[in-house]
Write an enzyme that holds these catalytic residues in place. Structure first.
Site, PDB file in Angstrom:
ATOM      1  N   GLU A  49      39.011  -4.005  23.603  1.00 12.40           N
ATOM      2  CA  GLU A  49      40.339  -4.602  23.709  1.00 12.40           C
ATOM      3  C   GLU A  49      41.146  -3.697  24.630  1.00 12.40           C
ATOM      4  OE1 GLU A  49      42.387  -4.890  19.938  1.00 12.40           O
ATOM      5  OE2 GLU A  49      44.307  -5.279  20.909  1.00 12.40           O
ATOM      6  N   ASP A  60      54.047  -2.339  19.061  1.00 17.51           N
ATOM      7  CA  ASP A  60      53.355  -1.056  19.123  1.00 17.51           C
ATOM      8  C   ASP A  60      54.146   0.102  18.548  1.00 17.51           C
ATOM      9  OD1 ASP A  60      50.826  -1.713  20.222  1.00 17.51           O
ATOM     10  OD2 ASP A  60      51.872  -2.220  22.078  1.00 17.51           O
TER      11      ASP A  60
END
Ligand SMILES: Cc1ncc(COP(=O)(O)O)c(C=O)c1O
Lengths: 258, 419
Positions: A49, A60
């Site tokens: 990924e 994030d």
């Protein structure tokens, strides 16, 4: 139909599950990020990924934010993402998904983006801020190109939304282990187990758990009920602290949990 | 409104034309649905409406007055200029209208913690105020750059019992504060309501925030009619995310004789690289949960905005404004830092009213507009906030601080605060 789903199914067939490894493109620089991704593939990671750095990454945590901000400060451009995918797929057969926030794809042009990704040998997209409800254009483009599309499922998602995520996803469904953002956690929420079982009821045959996984024990535990375990922040931290060798070591250590 | 024409006042979201929507992580969808349902119920619940109206009457200080400013008007082509005085609201700006509404909704949802982003600090102060009033916990995210230029508001929030978290990522301004508030909310939705401070973000925020502010235009429309016997020729407001502008525009959307002007921050000039003129210079894209105009590079990376005004220093804009711009119902024009600061001083000197730097952008635009429309025209301006918070910036800009005071300050604001 999906190489990612095939790889995951093959690992399941061997009585285990897939290890999915995340690293951002361009961190600490483009060449090193390519070497690091290849090191993952050579040390037990089954699906790659690759994150495309973005200015406003709301899903994030600090570790990935810092890495992607550095990549942007170094001059990361979207075309570097395709270059990285091409360089990696030329050397390893591990399927490569791009993890990207939606605006960069939108600005590049959804069709053009997909065509470039296919040309580079990429397998599809993970889209953390694109829900299937807003994804009409991407659904059509991914049908045309055969690219995988990984949507997220959360512990808070309703039954109807889980069914939609399962139906719309191809490759796997990304089961968010906890209500939160990326970053290592000492325990992977019980919520993950419950979510995967609800995803099964919704028809999921390929569900990978992500967020917070950072030890082989956690990988093992997750693979006990899910089809794949996704690790990100730990690998990014290893790369930041110890370079490609440290990433390779971290991956093979995590893979002992499979 | 012509018969058969659809009212522009009925937009319910999630989309305004091709703008709006919900571009957020799946984890937030349940909370947004819950919020939407609670808000829809509150909208038609007389008990809720009465509660909010009572708060506005006894706490906010509504209705806010209008003030005609003829001495200022002389500098605006002699036009008749009328200010809607949102600066006189409790906490000093329009932001409180939305915050009290959302805090009431949050209380209905059983949430015990409020989080907010803030730029100028006005929205943070309003949220901290509501949290104090309702006995809720409060955390405010504020870009580090803004904590310095709006230090007084940081102190106000802390005095009110809120935790202020300086955000050190990205441009360290409003956009990054929103990112951190969203990250907090993803992990805390069970107990926490995110009080978004403008008409941006994922549905239902743009419609809900607009609805809580539309009282500005509803009051002002009636007040101006009573004062002048006619509708104004134009209504003006500054546009950061666009909440005070939507609030005053909304009541006039179907009055086709009334021109609507939104003034964006042009910083050092909208043709330089240092501005926040989102509609003037941006193009459609996705940021902070909605599709709208935004300042971005070729790759879709958000470009950092610049403005002397922390409250307008934002590279996005609410989706309803993007739509109103596209259909031509409202016009959005750039105003530079200097134009705004000159207008700030002009209003202070001619009328004894010190506006917020944000609101001064609307005043600067109004000066130009008045010169175009001439002395027969009437212009209603949303004076969204007062300038107390901006005294340090204005003091430096006009070089009107004593040398001693400056030397004191050079020893550092933190030492200074502790002495
Ligand atoms: C006084 C004042 N006016 C305007 C704004 C800009 O916000 P909006 O465009 O949402 O009204 C702010 C934001 O902080 C403000 O404090």
């Amino acid at each position: 139909m999906s190489r990612v789903a095939d790889v995951i199914a093959a690992r399941k067939g061997e009585g285990s599950g897939a290890l999915v490894g995340y690293l951002p493109v361009g961190f600490p620089d483009l060449a090193t990020s390519i070497e690091a991704a290849i090191a993952l593939a050579e040390n037990g990671v089954d699906v790659l990924e690759l994150g495309l750095p973005y200015s406003d990454p709301v899903m994030d945590g600090v570790v990935i934010q810092q890495a992607t901000q550095q990549a942007l400060a170094n001059g990361f451009r979207l075309r570097d993402g395709f270059e990285a995918v091409a360089a990696i797929t030329a050397r390893v057969s591990t399927p490569v998904l791009l993890m990207t926030y939606w605006n960069p794809v939108l600005q590049f042009g959804v069709d053009r983006f997909a065509d470039e990704l296919v040309a580079a040998g990429g397998a599809g997209l993970i889209t953390p801020d694109l829900i299937p409800d807003e994804a009409a254009e991407w659904l059509a483009t991914s049908e045309r190109t055969g690219l995988d599309r990984v949507f997220l499922a959360a512990p808070s998602s309703t039954k109807a939304r889980l069914e939609q995520a399962v139906e719309r996803s191809r490759g796997f469904v990304y089961a968010v282990s906890t209500m939160g953002i990326t970053g290592a956690r000492s325990d992977v929420d019980n919520a993950a187990r419950g979510l995967v079982s609800r995803l099964r009821e919704a028809g999921a045959t390929s569900a990978c758990v992500g967020l917070g996984i950072s030890t082989p024990e956690q990988v093992h535990e997750v693979l006990g009920y899910a089809d794949g375990a996704i690790v990100g922040s730990l690998l990014v931290k290893a790369l930041a602290d110890g370079g490609v060798d440290a990433v390779a070591a971290a991956a093979s250590y995590l893979a002992t949990g499979k | 409104m012509a018969e058969g024409t659809k009212s522009l006042r009925d937009e319910l979201g999630p989309y305004f034309g091709e703008y709006g929507g919900r571009y957020v992580p799946e984890s937030l969808i349940a909370a947004l649905d819950e919020l939407d349902a609670a808000y829809q119920a509150a909208k038609t619940d007389p008990v809720f409406q009465a509660e909010l109206a009572e708060l506005h009457r006894t706490y906010t200080g509504r209705p806010s007055i209008i003030t005609e400013v003829p001495r200022f008007g002389e500098h605006a082509g002699g036009a008749r200029i009328i200010l809607k005085r949102e600066d006189l609201n409790h906490t000093g700006s329009h932001k409180i209208n939305n915050v009290l509404g959302q805090a009431l909704v949050a209380r209905r949802l059983g949430k015990t913690r409020l989080i907010a982003e803030t730029g100028a600090g006005q929205h943070g102060v309003a949220t901290a105020t509501a949290a104090a009033l309702f006995g809720m916990e409060c955390v405010v995210y504020m870009g580090e750059v803004d904590t310095v230029r709006q230090a007084l508001n940081v102190a106000r929030m802390r005095l009110l019992g809120a935790t202020v978290i300086p955000v050190t990522t990205g441009s360290r301004t409003l956009k990054d504060a929103i990112n951190d508030a969203l990250r907090d909310w993803v992990a805390s939705v069970d107990t926490t309501h995110y009080v978004l401070g403008t008409v941006a973000g994922p549905h239902p925020f743009p419609v809900m925030v607009r609805d809580f502010h539309k009282i500005i235009g509803e009051e002002a429309r009636a007040q101006v009619l009573e004062l002048t016997g006619a509708l104004p020729d134009a209504v003006t407001a500054c546009v950061g995310g666009g909440s005070n502008a939507m609030g005053i525009f909304h009541a006039f959307l179907d009055d086709s004789s009334v021109a609507l002007y939104g003034y964006e921050a042009a910083g050092e000039g909208h043709l330089t690289e240092h501005h926040a003129a989102t509609i003037t210079r941006g193009r459609p894209g996705v940021l902070h949960g909605a599709r709208s105009y935004l300042l971005q590079d070729e790759d879709g990376q958000t470009i950092e905005s610049h403005s002397i005004s922390a409250g307008l220093d934002y590279p996005g804009v609410g989706p309803e404004h993007a739509w109103l711009a596209d259909i031509g119902r409202a016009t959005y024009l750039p105003i530079t830092d200097d134009e705004a600061m000159q207008a700030l001083r002009l209003l202070s000197r001619t009328e004894g009213i010190i506006p917020a730097i944000e609101s001064a952008h609307a005043l600067a635009g109004t000066i130009k507009l008045g010169r175009e429309l001439g002395p027969e025209s009437t212009i209603l301006v949303n004076l969204s906030g007062r300038g107390d918070k901006d005294m340090e910036t204005a003091g430096k800009y006009f070089d009107i601080l004593d040398a001693d005071a400056l030397a004191e300050e050079d020893r550092g604001p933190i030492d200074g605060a502790e002495r």
